[in-house]
Design a protein around this motif. Structure first.
Motif, PDB file in Angstrom:
ATOM      1  N   ALA A 160      33.814  40.677  62.011  1.00 49.91           N
ATOM      2  CA  ALA A 160      32.064  39.774  62.648  1.00 49.91           C
ATOM      3  C   ALA A 160      31.736  39.709  61.647  1.00 49.91           C
ATOM      4  CB  ALA A 160      30.899  42.040  62.221  1.00 49.91           C
ATOM      5  N   MET A 185      33.077  36.034  62.197  1.00 51.47           N
ATOM      6  CA  MET A 185      32.566  34.969  64.071  1.00 51.47           C
ATOM      7  C   MET A 185      30.907  34.897  63.310  1.00 51.47           C
ATOM      8  SD  MET A 185      34.510  35.320  65.780  1.00 51.47           S
ATOM      9  CE  MET A 185      33.895  34.915  67.419  1.00 51.47           C
ATOM     10  N   LYS A 186      30.131  35.830  62.680  1.00 51.18           N
ATOM     11  CA  LYS A 186      28.924  34.928  62.062  1.00 51.18           C
ATOM     12  C   LYS A 186      28.789  34.024  61.049  1.00 51.18           C
ATOM     13  CE  LYS A 186      24.212  36.177  60.635  1.00 51.18           C
ATOM     14  NZ  LYS A 186      23.197  37.417  61.568  1.00 51.18           N
ATOM     15  N   VAL A 222      29.918  30.513  63.847  1.00 56.32           N
ATOM     16  CA  VAL A 222      28.461  30.489  64.833  1.00 56.32           C
ATOM     17  C   VAL A 222      27.601  28.801  63.852  1.00 56.32           C
ATOM     18  CG1 VAL A 222      26.756  31.179  65.699  1.00 56.32           C
ATOM     19  CG2 VAL A 222      29.027  32.441  66.073  1.00 56.32           C
ATOM     20  N   VAL A 240      32.309  28.711  69.648  1.00 50.24           N
ATOM     21  CA  VAL A 240      32.500  30.781  69.695  1.00 50.24           C
ATOM     22  C   VAL A 240      31.525  30.605  70.505  1.00 50.24           C
ATOM     23  CG1 VAL A 240      32.141  32.087  68.162  1.00 50.24           C
ATOM     24  CG2 VAL A 240      33.034  29.868  67.013  1.00 50.24           C
ATOM     25  N   MET A 241      30.308  30.102  70.459  1.00 50.32           N
ATOM     26  CA  MET A 241      29.667  30.197  71.252  1.00 50.32           C
ATOM     27  C   MET A 241      29.059  30.486  72.469  1.00 50.32           C
ATOM     28  SD  MET A 241      25.190  29.498  69.351  1.00 50.32           S
ATOM     29  CE  MET A 241      25.501  27.894  69.440  1.00 50.32           C
ATOM     30  N   VAL A 260      32.774  31.153  74.149  1.00 51.39           N
ATOM     31  CA  VAL A 260      33.356  31.971  74.033  1.00 51.39           C
ATOM     32  C   VAL A 260      33.153  33.415  74.353  1.00 51.39           C
ATOM     33  CG1 VAL A 260      36.086  33.316  73.188  1.00 51.39           C
ATOM     34  CG2 VAL A 260      35.413  30.773  73.624  1.00 51.39           C
ATOM     35  N   GLN A 261      32.472  33.399  73.383  1.00 46.20           N
ATOM     36  CA  GLN A 261      31.201  34.583  73.039  1.00 46.20           C
ATOM     37  C   GLN A 261      30.745  34.835  74.835  1.00 46.20           C
ATOM     38  OE1 GLN A 261      29.105  34.848  70.075  1.00 46.20           O
ATOM     39  NE2 GLN A 261      30.379  36.060  68.158  1.00 46.20           N
ATOM     40  N   GLY A 262      29.798  32.971  75.177  1.00 47.45           N
ATOM     41  CA  GLY A 262      29.177  34.377  76.368  1.00 47.45           C
ATOM     42  C   GLY A 262      29.809  34.191  77.318  1.00 47.45           C
ATOM     43  N   VAL A 265      33.151  35.481  77.700  1.00 51.92           N
ATOM     44  CA  VAL A 265      34.182  37.197  77.402  1.00 51.92           C
ATOM     45  C   VAL A 265      32.606  38.212  77.423  1.00 51.92           C
ATOM     46  CG1 VAL A 265      34.414  38.861  75.951  1.00 51.92           C
ATOM     47  CG2 VAL A 265      35.482  36.487  75.655  1.00 51.92           C
ATOM     48  N   ALA A 266      31.285  37.589  77.333  1.00 52.66           N
ATOM     49  CA  ALA A 266      30.276  38.606  77.917  1.00 52.66           C
ATOM     50  C   ALA A 266      30.116  38.242  79.687  1.00 52.66           C
ATOM     51  CB  ALA A 266      29.156  37.938  77.126  1.00 52.66           C
ATOM     52  N   GLN A 297      33.360  40.447  81.022  1.00 51.16           N
ATOM     53  CA  GLN A 297      33.112  41.848  80.983  1.00 51.16           C
ATOM     54  C   GLN A 297      32.259  42.371  81.734  1.00 51.16           C
ATOM     55  OE1 GLN A 297      31.265  43.223  76.616  1.00 51.16           O
ATOM     56  NE2 GLN A 297      32.161  44.707  76.991  1.00 51.16           N
TER      57      GLN A 297
END
Length: 136
Positions: A88, A91-92, A95, A104-105, A107-109, A111-112, A115
């Protein structure tokens, strides 16, 4: 620094888990990362969750070092929790990297979004199953 610490913990956890010297190195390294995090209060980048995360990582590494130094087996639960917290932190850190951060942001979006779509599919499948069971 966080990447090297994470890589070292993964190596020690998988290959050299019964060596207290390496766990002492990990404990000292995570303690220095915690001191740096606590010292950067005025920056505004770290939140209370980051402080708790850093203290939790150092606590877990201290418990792991104590158990391994006594000759007991490696507590795998603390090892996995501290690895998760280190990922964690990693990952921070990624960013805010100017070259990697937007990716990275993104990919996180994605994945969200995936989900949320999977949750919606599960909800509709459960509704369909319940209505089918009620009819037949």
């Amino acid at each position: 620094s966080c990447l090297c610490l994470t890589a070292l913990q993964i190596f020690v956890s998988s290959c050299a888990r019964e060596q207290p010297e390496l766990w002492a190195l990990i404990l000292v390294w995570s303690s220095s990362c915690m001191v740096q995090t606590l010292a950067a209060r005025s920056v505004g980048y770290f939140t209370l969750a980051d402080y708790v995360n850093s203290v939790g990582i150092v606590f877990a590494h201290g418990c792991i070092f104590r158990q391994v130094a006594k000759g007991n087996p490696l507590p795998r639960d603390l090892d996995s929790i501290s690895s998760l917290c280190l990922f964690a932190n990693l990952m921070k850190g990624l960013v805010v990297e100017p070259r990697i951060g937007p990716l990275v942001m993104l990919v996180q979006g994605i994945v969200a979004d995936i989900q949320q779509y999977i949750y919606l599919l599960f909800f509709f499948a459960a509704c369909f199953y319940c209505s089918l069971r009620a009819l037949f």
